[in-house]
Write a protein that holds these residues in place. Structure first.
Motif, mmCIF file in Angstrom:
data_model
loop_
_atom_site.group_PDB
_atom_site.id
_atom_site.type_symbol
_atom_site.label_atom_id
_atom_site.label_comp_id
_atom_site.label_asym_id
_atom_site.label_seq_id
_atom_site.Cartn_x
_atom_site.Cartn_y
_atom_site.Cartn_z
ATOM 1 N N THR A 72 0.836 -1.203 0.000
ATOM 2 C CA THR A 72 0.000 0.000 0.000
ATOM 3 C C THR A 72 0.867 1.248 0.000
ATOM 4 O OG1 THR A 72 -1.598 -1.232 1.321
ATOM 5 C CG2 THR A 72 -1.915 1.162 1.198
ATOM 6 N N LEU A 73 1.940 1.224 0.800
ATOM 7 C CA LEU A 73 2.841 2.382 0.872
ATOM 8 C C LEU A 73 3.498 2.632 -0.489
ATOM 9 C CD1 LEU A 73 4.294 4.606 2.405
ATOM 10 C CD2 LEU A 73 5.894 2.903 3.293
ATOM 11 N N GLU A 87 2.378 1.758 -3.405
ATOM 12 C CA GLU A 87 1.314 2.204 -4.309
ATOM 13 C C GLU A 87 1.025 3.702 -4.129
ATOM 14 O OE1 GLU A 87 -3.216 1.272 -3.932
ATOM 15 O OE2 GLU A 87 -2.125 -0.613 -4.116
ATOM 16 N N GLN A 88 0.949 4.130 -2.870
ATOM 17 C CA GLN A 88 0.652 5.535 -2.592
ATOM 18 C C GLN A 88 1.815 6.442 -2.995
ATOM 19 O OE1 GLN A 88 -2.133 7.090 -1.631
ATOM 20 N NE2 GLN A 88 -3.182 5.142 -1.796
ATOM 21 N N LEU A 89 3.049 5.989 -2.762
ATOM 22 C CA LEU A 89 4.218 6.787 -3.147
ATOM 23 C C LEU A 89 4.320 6.906 -4.663
ATOM 24 C CD1 LEU A 89 6.805 5.407 -0.556
ATOM 25 C CD2 LEU A 89 6.040 7.778 -0.715
#
Lengths: 197, 197
Positions: free
Chosen positions: B8-9, B11-13
């Motif tokens: 998730t991290l 993906e968000q970055l």
């Protein structure tokens, strides 16, 4: 010149690897222009990752559960340990779908230039794993950089006296690689590592 | 293959401008390797910036206080408005320490390719500022890109009938610029914009 919250955001973004002040500024405005709640998803992802991710107490890979799924898997072979520098290297080797042993993540490589010595890596923890006598082979899969090679050499000297087989992954021309475009050191390693057909 | 919080991290970055999957991965591991509390400072900076920063209701620059310090400053000249695309352009002009008038931030430029029309920019709000009759000159300082030029042209046609003086910042060879290395369009603009000495 920017309001403090923007200046702070730019400053924090500029700490990310490969991000200079100009890129940080672009990222900050991108985040400020996002619809409500979207930027907070990145903030949440950072907080969540830091809260839920820890080191596996066996292999020191990042994991949610301790021990990690790779260490907890009873179908994997306890006799082999692949030693890598980073968690992403575990993913890379897993993608080959061939290796069925265990892993050990050092979280770096020996680099006197950057002040990184064996004590800054998970070397002591690797030694502890060899005490039981279950491990028969340690495969050194550190990168082929100066630091990775130095780390492999250091570990080989450290581990061989323990009676465990220590191997190094092959260095040579990559698949599809052209000899003409291969540097001399790689070519030398490819020649040295030649195998009977 | 990564635990969900890491995936998730990453993906968000990867949503940040100029950040691909590999860079996002490097950033995620950088954040996970930071000492306790350090990564959270970035998360806090994002949340704080989003919470405390709003648009100035006059010039639409980003600000903590409404109206912003530039709009609230009584020593600045109300008769001039510099129109820019982005908040960073305001900073760039302020750095010259010469301009003492007001600003208006459009938050973009007209770009049919990206589906950005005048209604997506703060054009209506600019028109509203001209109603009082205090403003005598609108200086169009949009960028010299295709979109910036189109926006300037559009605004000039829209504002001239209102009896306000509309000017465009000069396009020409940059200071220290070599004619040999200057593209033809810039050189043409430099010739067109020549001034008597």
């Amino acid at each position: 010149m920017y309001p403090t919250p923007i200046a702070t955001l730019i400053e924090q973004l500029a700490r990310l690897p490969g991000v200079g002040p100009k890129t940080a500024q672009r990222m900050a405005f991108f985040l400020l222009h996002l619809p409500s709640g979207e930027a907070e998803r990145l903030a949440d992802a950072i907080v969540e990752a830091r809260r839920r991710i820890r080191y596996c107490s066996v292999c020191f890979n990042f994991t949610e559960d301790d021990p990690c799924t790779l260490c907890a898997d009873p179908r994997r072979d306890d006799a082999q340990i692949v030693v890598v520098e980073q968690p992403k290297d575990v993913i890379a080797i897993e993608k080959t779908r061939e290796y069925r042993g265990r892993y050990h993540v050092l979280h770096g490589a020996i680099s006197p230039m950057d002040g990184v010595g064996p004590d800054d890596l998970r070397v002591r923890e690797l030694l502890a794993r060899l005490h039981g006598g279950t491990v028969r082979e340690v495969i050194l899969a550190t990168s082929s950089s100066l630091e990775g090679e130095a780390t492999a050499l250091y570990l080989a000297r450290l581990l061989k006296p323990l009676g465990v087989q220590v191997t190094r992954i092959a260095r040579g021309i990559p698949m599809g690689g052209d000899l003409d475009y291969t540097d001399e050191v790689t070519l030398l390693k490819a020649l040295e590592g030649r195998q009977a057909l």
